[in-house]
Design a protein around this motif. Structure first.
Motif, PDB file in Angstrom:
ATOM      1  N   MET A   1       0.555  -0.692   0.387  1.00 25.36           N
ATOM      2  CA  MET A   1       0.189   0.110   0.080  1.00 25.36           C
ATOM      3  C   MET A   1       0.876   1.255   0.033  1.00 25.36           C
ATOM      4  O   MET A   1       0.710   2.252  -0.460  1.00 25.36           O
ATOM      5  N   ALA A   2       2.278   1.269   0.414  1.00 28.59           N
ATOM      6  CA  ALA A   2       2.647   2.543   1.083  1.00 28.59           C
ATOM      7  C   ALA A   2       3.330   2.332  -0.749  1.00 28.59           C
ATOM      8  O   ALA A   2       3.322   3.792  -1.067  1.00 28.59           O
ATOM      9  N   ALA A   3       4.329   1.302  -1.185  1.00 25.95           N
ATOM     10  CA  ALA A   3       4.343   1.389  -2.685  1.00 25.95           C
ATOM     11  C   ALA A   3       3.646   2.462  -3.349  1.00 25.95           C
ATOM     12  O   ALA A   3       3.324   3.228  -4.226  1.00 25.95           O
ATOM     13  N   PHE A   4       2.162   2.083  -3.493  1.00 28.61           N
ATOM     14  CA  PHE A   4       1.334   2.077  -4.519  1.00 28.61           C
ATOM     15  C   PHE A   4       1.074   3.540  -3.605  1.00 28.61           C
ATOM     16  O   PHE A   4       1.327   4.883  -5.152  1.00 28.61           O
ATOM     17  N   ALA A   5       1.137   4.666  -2.618  1.00 28.53           N
ATOM     18  CA  ALA A   5       0.818   6.155  -2.138  1.00 28.53           C
ATOM     19  C   ALA A   5       2.122   6.570  -2.807  1.00 28.53           C
ATOM     20  O   ALA A   5       1.859   8.175  -3.257  1.00 28.53           O
TER      21      ALA A   5
END
Ligand SMILES: C[S@@+](CC[C@H](N)C(=O)[O-])C[C@H]1O[C@@H](n2cnc3c(N)ncnc32)[C@H](O)[C@@H]1O
Length: 185
Positions: A29-33
């Motif tokens: 999720m952090a990578a997408f954000a």
């Protein structure tokens, strides 16, 4: 080539075989954000959502609705039973025919799905249609030339052919077996 039979057998064992830790989910999720604008909520398409491994986390992390589009009725049944979320809707559909309106999603995810897509030109047209201009498309893939000789290739030799449809890394860095491709619509 035999299609991978998510409707016949794999739906029953997929969750156990591909479980993702909470920490790994947070990392994704952090990578997408990192590639998305900060205003929330964001609407997601999880294309080939399977048993809903990623879909509820997309809704939670980005505060908006997430649509899990999945061709296998039995994978969808698993998702509805085990990966329900108030902001998640699981619908029948495929990459070649996405049952969502034009420009309805801020971001789309294909997580280990692209190698299953038979008509990639149609899929690209559909993704272009449903992702808003300026929105993001995330495609997670393994590299065909770096796949280890995993046991399931010996159990079901046809799956080796399915994975041969993955992209190849060629002369790239040899310490990665998979990558996240990010496109802007
Ligand atoms: C390896 S699973 C990945 C599921 C989920 N994205 C995950 O990471 O747990 C591949 C999924 O792609 C789906 N699939 C197969 N062909 C597809 C297509 N043409 N369009 C969309 N999804 C497809 C399968 O039914 C299956 O649920």
């Amino acid at each position: 080539m035999e299609k991978v039979d998510y409707d016949v057998r794999l739906h029953a064992v997929y969750d156990a075989g591909r479980r993702m830790s909470a920490e790994a989910t947070r990392t994704w999720m952090a990578a997408f954000a990192r590639h998305l604008p900060s205003p929330r909520p964001l609407t997601w398409l999880d294309l080939g959502s399977g048993s809903g491994r990623m879909t509820p986390s997309l809704a939670t992390a980005f505060g908006g609705p997430a649509f899990g589009v999945e061709p296998s009725a039995r994978m969808r049944t698993q998702a509805i039973a085990r990966a329900g979320h108030p902001a998640v809707t699981y619908v029948a559909g495929s990459a070649e025919g996405i049952p969502l309106p034009a420009a309805s999603c801020d971001a789309a995810l294909l997580f280990f799905v692209w190698h299953h897509v038979a008509d990639r030109a149609a899929a690209a047209r559909e993704l272009r249609r449903v992702v808003k201009p300026g929105g993001k498309l995330f495609v997670q893939v393994n590299f065909a030339d770096l796949m280890p000789d995993v046991w399931w290739f010996r159990a079901v030799p046809e799956w080796r052919e399915v994975d041969a449809a993955l992209p190849t890394l060629g002369d790239g860095p040899q310490n990665e077996t998979s990558t996240l491709l990010v496109f802007e619509a």
